[in-house]
Design a protein around this motif. Structure first.
Motif, PDB file in Angstrom:
ATOM      1  N   SER A   1       6.908  11.927   0.433  1.00  0.00           N
ATOM      2  CA  SER A   1       5.878  12.085  -0.598  1.00  0.00           C
ATOM      3  C   SER A   1       4.640  12.763  -0.040  1.00  0.00           C
ATOM      4  N   LEU A   2       4.295  12.434   1.199  1.00  0.00           N
ATOM      5  CA  LEU A   2       3.118  13.054   1.803  1.00  0.00           C
ATOM      6  C   LEU A   2       3.379  14.528   2.118  1.00  0.00           C
ATOM      7  N   GLY A   3       4.556  14.824   2.648  1.00  0.00           N
ATOM      8  CA  GLY A   3       4.910  16.209   2.965  1.00  0.00           C
ATOM      9  C   GLY A   3       4.210  16.733   4.206  1.00  0.00           C
ATOM     10  N   THR A   4       2.883  16.706   4.186  1.00  0.00           N
ATOM     11  CA  THR A   4       2.142  17.177   5.354  1.00  0.00           C
ATOM     12  C   THR A   4       1.004  16.208   5.636  1.00  0.00           C
ATOM     13  N   PHE A   5       0.484  16.309   6.858  1.00  0.00           N
ATOM     14  CA  PHE A   5      -0.742  15.573   7.180  1.00  0.00           C
ATOM     15  C   PHE A   5      -1.600  16.453   8.075  1.00  0.00           C
ATOM     16  N   GLY A   6      -2.836  16.673   7.683  1.00  0.00           N
ATOM     17  CA  GLY A   6      -3.749  17.483   8.487  1.00  0.00           C
ATOM     18  C   GLY A   6      -3.164  18.858   8.791  1.00  0.00           C
TER      19      GLY A   6
ATOM     20  N   LEU B   1       0.825  -1.206   0.000  1.00  0.00           N
ATOM     21  CA  LEU B   1       0.000   0.000   0.000  1.00  0.00           C
ATOM     22  C   LEU B   1       0.866   1.266   0.000  1.00  0.00           C
ATOM     23  N   LYS B   2       1.971   1.202   0.747  1.00  0.00           N
ATOM     24  CA  LYS B   2       2.855   2.369   0.819  1.00  0.00           C
ATOM     25  C   LYS B   2       3.422   2.727  -0.550  1.00  0.00           C
ATOM     26  N   GLU B   3       3.594   1.715  -1.408  1.00  0.00           N
ATOM     27  CA  GLU B   3       4.051   2.020  -2.771  1.00  0.00           C
ATOM     28  C   GLU B   3       3.101   3.023  -3.419  1.00  0.00           C
ATOM     29  N   GLY B   4       1.822   2.915  -3.054  1.00  0.00           N
ATOM     30  CA  GLY B   4       0.809   3.790  -3.637  1.00  0.00           C
ATOM     31  C   GLY B   4       1.008   5.251  -3.263  1.00  0.00           C
ATOM     32  N   VAL B   5       1.616   5.510  -2.121  1.00  0.00           N
ATOM     33  CA  VAL B   5       1.882   6.896  -1.727  1.00  0.00           C
ATOM     34  C   VAL B   5       3.052   7.436  -2.533  1.00  0.00           C
ATOM     35  N   VAL B   6       4.070   6.588  -2.677  1.00  0.00           N
ATOM     36  CA  VAL B   6       5.302   7.034  -3.316  1.00  0.00           C
ATOM     37  C   VAL B   6       5.148   7.132  -4.832  1.00  0.00           C
ATOM     38  N   SER B   7       4.412   6.177  -5.426  1.00  0.00           N
ATOM     39  CA  SER B   7       4.409   6.108  -6.886  1.00  0.00           C
ATOM     40  C   SER B   7       3.409   7.049  -7.552  1.00  0.00           C
ATOM     41  N   GLU B   8       2.322   7.413  -6.865  1.00  0.00           N
ATOM     42  CA  GLU B   8       1.392   8.338  -7.511  1.00  0.00           C
ATOM     43  C   GLU B   8       0.656   9.175  -6.480  1.00  0.00           C
TER      44      GLU B   8
END
Ligand code: ADP
Ligand code: MG
Length: 544
Positions: free
Chosen positions: A457-462, A368-375
């Motif tokens: 990849s996320l950079g920020t959260f909330g 699932l984490k691949e999904g954050v990094v790849s797109e």
């Protein structure tokens, strides 16, 4: 020429056959499941041909599978009126073409990571026939030809092929049963096996005059009428597995803007983690109940590749080709709706069933984490599902979500802090943690190599920045940090700094007094905006 021609199996297949022939595996009957599954595939193909190729219109009717035991000769026959095989197809499919799955399967068997029941997942299910039989005959005639062919082997290195007369189209697999399996010629035994392993094959399976299976497609039934047991069996059929219920399933009926029905299943274990290759399966795609493509990888994003299932739509033409699939608007929309439903389901699972979600996350979290990094598309759906160890529970047993972390932030805390390392023990030793411990600020411990890329990849959260605690500027909440070293007398300390600068030279950008240490004499931090230490380590390893 009716003289048989001899062929040698590929080396790895000979090896596999030897293993299968001598196996004392308990559920050898799963071999019948594989043969029935092949027959069913051949029928799907025939139906597809009848509906899309000129000249076969009337041949979509009467498709089915027949099983017949012959007591006197100790034979068990699996017969279908599917597409059949030409001579070339026989030679290739049953013995000479390299199938990557055969080697992989052997390797996993050797390391006891797989058992024989998984053979179908590796694309070599046919050979399981040799678990039941001491020799096997395949009589077949392709729908494109008048001439039939026969394949025979006793599973020891060689097979032979000769031309035969065969009246009807399709394939007949004749198993000459091993002595200890002779009661498999009895109807009640055959029916038992079919009911156990092949109940949801979408074509009639006849034993004698009786249709033994349940041909109603479960995805067409109203949701409320399909029980967990039926779903479990259908999942086992799709995944070539026995004895395992899916961890969760989805049953969808969507009418607009695109009409489709779908069932999706999540396995309980991630075979990729066991060291198998990357999962290669995809979903089955049907247009108005007709199988158009199996293993279709365009219906879900890559990082959901572990799901099994099928999609059946009224809005698809039968002749969608492999090439146009990706650009097909209908497919794109179905993919969007499926993906959304999967995330809704996961969100619900995390809220309603902590234990099941934990199992899910342990197994499939890394994919699932691949999904954050790849797109970027579904980052905001994946982020709330992520779980990390944190300083809140130093044992690392209790994990936390980013949302839970945020709810515990101190007043004025602008960032979510984390620290990456190869394992929990070494992360916990990092001197950079001292100031955080002293101030009671929580730090996430990241030990999966991909974690820091996920954070980047996320950079920020909330609305809070995600920041590594080995970055130079921390912007900690609360009062400015008092500096123990300042009390010790400024001038004495600047002398120490000079000595360090001289000794380290170009190897560091800067040497300065630390405001964050209490017990350790010094620590290394990274320039603002630079990569975290763990990230540098990972990149160095990757470049080696
Ligand atoms: P898989 O089904 O995963 O491709 P198998 O080892 O079960 O692997 O079968 C190998 C191939 O042999 C099939 O892909 C198919 O082309 C061919 N085959 C096997 N059984 C039949 C059948 N009953 N009718 C037509 N082709 C068949
Ligand atoms: Mg097969």
């Amino acid at each position: 020429i009716r003289e048989p021609e001899q062929f040698a199996f590929r080396a790895e297949i000979t090896q596999l056959l030897h293993l299968l022939a001598h196996s004392l595996y308990q559920s050898r009957e799963i071999a019948l499941r594989e043969l029935i599954s092949n027959a069913s595939d051949a029928l799907d193909k025939m139906r597809y041909v009848a509906l899309t190729e000129e000249g076969y219109r009337d041949q979509a009717e009467g498709l089915g599978i027949r099983l017949e035991g012959r007591d006197d000769t100790r034979d068990l026959v699996v017969r279908d009126n599917g597409v059949g095989m030409t001579r070339e197809e026989l030679v290739e499919n049953l013995g000479t073409i390299a199938r990557s799955g055969s080697l992989e399967f052997l390797k996993n068997l050797g390391e006891s990571k797989a058992d024989l029941s998984l053979i179908g997942q590796f694309g070599v299910g046919f050979y399981s026939a040799f678990m039941l039989a001491d020799h096997v005959t395949v009589r077949t005639r392709s729908y494109r030809e008048g001439q039939g062919h026969e394949w025979r082997s006793d599973g020891t290195g060689q097979f032979e092929i000769r031309a035969i007369d065969k009246e009807d189209r399709g394939t007949e697999v004749i198993l000459h049963l091993k002595d200890d399996l002779r009661d498999l010629t009895k109807d009640y035994r055959i029916k038992g096996v079919v009911r156990t392993y092949s109940r949801f094959i979408p074509h009639p399976i006849r034993v004698g005059d009786e249709v033994v299976n349940d041909v109603r497609p479960i995805w067409v039934e109203p949701k409320g009428q399909v029980g967990d047991e039926q779903h479990a069996q259908f999942y086992q059929h799709l995944a070539h597995r026995a004895d395992e219920a899916p961890l969760w399933h989805l049953h969808l009926a969507v009418d607009s803007p695109i009409q489709f029905r779908a069932v999706l299943y999540c396995p309980r274990t991630n075979v990729e983690r066991l060291g198998f290759g990357r999962s290669e399966h995809g979903l089955n795609l049907l247009a108005r109940r007709v199988l158009v493509r199996d293993d279709c990888r365009d219906l879900l994003p890559e990082y959901l590749r572990f799901l099994y299932g099928l999609v059946d739509s009224e809005d698809l033409p039968l002749n969608v080709s492999r090439e146009t699939l990706q650009d097909n608007t209908v497919i794109r929309r179905i993919r969007g709706a499926l993906t959304k439903s999967v995330f809704d389901r996961l969100e619900k699972l995390s809220a309603d069933d902590a234990e099941a979600f934990r199992t899910f996350y342990d197994q499939f979290g890394p994919i699932l984490k691949e999904g954050v990094v790849s797109e970027a598309e579904h980052r905001d759906r994946i982020a709330p599902l992520l779980r990390f160890a944190s300083s809140r529970d130093e044992s690392g047993k209790e994990t936390t979500s980013l949302k839970e972390y945020a709810s515990r932030c101190q007043e004025g805390q602008k960032a979510i802090y984390y620290l990456g390392g190869p394992d929990l023990a070494s992360v916990r030793k990092c001197p950079n943690l001292e100031i955080f411990r002293r101030r009671g600020i929580e730090v996430l411990y990241l030990t999966d190599p991909i974690d820091e890329f996920v954070m980047a990849s996320l950079g920020t959260f909330g609305g809070k920045e995600l920041r590594s605690i080995d970055s130079g500027d921390l912007e900690l909440p609360g009062p400015e940090i008092e500096t123990p070293s300042a009390e010790a007398g400024g001038s004495g300390f600047s002398r120490v700094l000079e000595l360090f600068r001289a000794a380290l030279g170009d190897r560091v950008a800067e040497v300065r007094e630390s405001k964050r240490l209490t017990d350790s004499p010094c620590c290394l931090v990274n320039a603002s905006g630079g990569l975290s230490t763990q990230m540098q380590r990972i990149l160095r390893q990757a470049n080696r």
